[in-house]
Design an enzyme around this catalytic site. Structure first.
Site, short mmCIF file in Angstrom:
data_model
loop_
_atom_site.label_atom_id
_atom_site.label_comp_id
_atom_site.label_asym_id
_atom_site.label_seq_id
_atom_site.Cartn_x
_atom_site.Cartn_y
_atom_site.Cartn_z
N PRO A 1 0.81 -1.21 0.00
CA PRO A 1 0.00 0.00 0.00
C PRO A 1 0.84 1.26 0.00
O PRO A 1 2.03 1.24 0.31
CB PRO A 1 -0.77 -0.12 1.33
CG PRO A 1 0.18 -0.87 2.22
CD PRO A 1 0.88 -1.86 1.32
N SER B 1 7.39 4.39 7.51
CA SER B 1 7.61 3.38 6.48
C SER B 1 6.57 2.30 6.59
O SER B 1 6.14 1.95 7.69
CB SER B 1 9.01 2.76 6.62
OG SER B 1 9.14 1.61 5.80
N LYS B 2 6.15 1.74 5.43
CA LYS B 2 5.15 0.67 5.45
C LYS B 2 5.73 -0.66 5.91
O LYS B 2 5.01 -1.63 6.08
CB LYS B 2 4.51 0.52 4.07
CG LYS B 2 5.46 0.10 2.96
CD LYS B 2 4.74 0.15 1.61
CE LYS B 2 5.66 -0.18 0.46
NZ LYS B 2 5.02 0.02 -0.84
N ARG B 3 7.05 -0.70 6.11
CA ARG B 3 7.68 -1.95 6.52
C ARG B 3 7.66 -2.16 8.03
O ARG B 3 8.05 -3.20 8.52
CB ARG B 3 9.12 -2.01 6.00
CG ARG B 3 9.19 -2.01 4.49
CD ARG B 3 10.60 -2.25 3.98
NE ARG B 3 10.67 -2.09 2.54
CZ ARG B 3 11.76 -2.30 1.83
NH1 ARG B 3 12.87 -2.69 2.41
NH2 ARG B 3 11.75 -2.13 0.51
N ASN B 4 7.27 -1.12 8.77
CA ASN B 4 7.22 -1.29 10.23
C ASN B 4 5.93 -0.70 10.80
O ASN B 4 5.94 0.07 11.74
CB ASN B 4 8.44 -0.65 10.90
CG ASN B 4 8.61 0.82 10.53
OD1 ASN B 4 7.86 1.34 9.71
ND2 ASN B 4 9.58 1.47 11.12
#
Length: 503
Positions: free
Chosen positions: A17, A260-263
């Site tokens: 996303p 960030s979309k990673r965390n």
């Protein structure tokens, strides 16, 4: 370059996303294009097939539509530069790679797995970099005869790297950050074409930007270190580079890194514009849309997250944002995101949504099979609007105007669960019943009467608790007037009975 022909692109990777930084990049591109009567293009940069997520593309299109910043051309919108997917343009990239090879600006590299090399350098306290200093000692076409290269190409896998010429102080200009100078001695020879024949982002985005006539590349700060490579690629291909503008990072309010979309698990606020369903787990992460934010408020908030129009007010329509927008007024340093400020923006727009609040409240009371006149509903809305930031909060702050509380706040109920409270409520009830008739049951008369009651503040607190079920709510005398004498006394009696049951 003439601003009359402005063409900008938003080029996300379909790896998940969009987060706040990504959708802000799209917004700034949109505002800049519209400000200069230009075109806003959506391109999908899907060269990283390993991280490809199928539902990403539809998510991106839906998020842009919700924000009302739809592209003029590109994926989902058509255009003259089809296809707008990098994965469908591999033949185009290969053509230009061959030109770079012929001109000597690129070369074949057969040492694909460099993990061992990196470990060796790391063991010596160094960082391995495939650059002009060591490339002649490595396994590549620069160290081979034509015959050796021919044989190697037939039998071995390879990548194609860009050949950086050392010894230059490369001068560049960024609209936001000003003049930038990079020493090419510090640059490594980046891979342009991977061993599977797929172009890297660096090659693909440079070629696409040129062929699609992009005039301004407006992207995140994380791409600033790549700007020198892209400028050198333009030069090697004989093209004039576009104008560059690298946007500041959006930082967490606690100062611990960027958004960030990673965390996502580490955030206590939403980072997606609309909800995202994780494909593997089917877990749904709500976005600003689902949490009740208005798209206009979200866009307004986002626009000011790194850009300042130079005037004191903060509430702007999309058209006003377009009229005022300029890249030169974007800040260089990272900006902190504050969820309280986002809520403030939504509250400002809520004031213009009274009809929507009315519709929501009407539907809510119908679910309880009750009916109230329109004037009563509007009065409730006016009395409680200043307490809410979202439409769905109106019921939480106004339910007691329509229904008796179904439960009482536990800690306070426990505190007042005694004979003394019953006596106080019974006495106060008698005073009200004897001294004020139905026609005189107004907030003004009640306020005057309560001044004569002993321990009036304590009694007022008990009355509020009986009417609302907690110590929250608007002015107690207005609540009493709105509910009327009979309903108010009924609720007081209900609390008395509840206390009697417990003791």
């Amino acid at each position: 370059m003439s601003l009359d022909s402005v063409r900008v692109r938003f080029a996300p990777s379909p790896t998940g996303p969009l987060h706040l930084g990504g959708i802000r990049t799209a917004l700034y591109n949109y505002l800049f294009a519209k400000k200069h009567n230009g075109a806003f293009i959506l391109r999908i940069e899907d060269t990283d097939q390993k991280r490809f997520v199928k539902s990403s593309e539809s998510y991106i299109l839906e998020a842009l539509k919700w924000c009302n910043i739809e592209p003029d051309e590109g994926v989902g919108y058509g255009g003259h530069y089809f296809p707008y997917y990098q994965s469908k343009r591999l033949d185009v990239y290969r053509t230009y790679v061959n030109k770079l090879l012929k001109k000597g600006n690129a070369y074949y590299a057969f040492d694909i797995d460099l993990d061992q090399k990196r470990k060796e350098y790391n063991h010596r306290g160094l960082i391995f970099s495939y650059n002009s200093k060591i490339r002649m000692d490595l396994n590549n076409s620069l160290t081979m005869t034509e015959k050796q290269l021919h044989d190697k190409l037939r039998s071995c896998s390879y990548v194609i790297r860009f050949k950086i010429e050392p010894g230059e102080k490369l001068k560049m200009y960024d609209i936001i950050r000003g003049n930038i100078i990079v020493d090419t001695d510090n640059l490594d020879d980046k891979v342009l074409l991977k061993s599977d024949g797929v172009a890297t982002y660096h090659l693909a985005n440079t070629i696409d930007d040129y062929l699609m006539k992009i005039t301004h590349v407006i992207r995140g700060e994380e791409w600033l270190p790549s700007m020198s490579l892209h400028v050198l690629l333009y030069r090697a291909l004989g093209w004039t580079p576009p104008n560059f503008a690298h946007l500041p990072l959006i930082l967490r309010n606690n100062g611990k890194g960027k958004i960030s979309k990673r965390n996502t698990d580490s955030f206590n606020f939403p980072i997606y514009p609309i909800q995202w369903k994780i494909p593997k787990t089917k877990v749904v992460i709500p976005g600003y849309r689902e949490l009740g934010y208005f798209p206009e408020a979200f866009v307004n908030m986002l626009a000011l997250l790194g850009w300042n129009p130079g005037i004191k007010r903060e509430i702007f329509s999309l058209q006003e944002l377009i009229n005022l927008f300029s890249l030169e007024k974007i800040t260089k340093s990272g900006v902190y995101f504050n969820i309280k400020k986002a809520n403030w923006f939504n509250k400002k727009y809520l004031n213009k949504k009274q009809e929507e609040i009315f519709v929501f409240l009407s539907k809510k009371i119908k679910t309880h099979s009750i009916f109230f006149k329109k004037n009563y509903l509007w009065k409730v809305i006016y009395l409680t609007m200043d307490r809410i930031h979202f439409i769905h909060e109106i019921w939480e702050h106004s339910f007691y105007f329509f229904i008796s509380p179904s439960f009482y706040e536990a800690s306070f109920f426990k505190k007042i669960c005694n004979e003394k409270t019953i006596v106080q409520l019974e006495n106060a009830k008698k005073i009200l019943l004897c001294n004020i008739n139905l026609n005189q049951f107004t907030s003004i008369n009640l306020r005057c009467l309560f001044k004569t009651i002993k321990n009036k503040h304590q009694i007022m607190q008990l009355f509020r608790f009986s009417l609302v079920g907690s110590l929250k709510g608007i002015d107690i005398f207005i609540i009493l007037e709105m509910l009327g004498k009979e309903e108010s006394m009924r609720r007081v009696e209900k609390l008395i009975n509840q206390i009697k049951e417990k003791i």
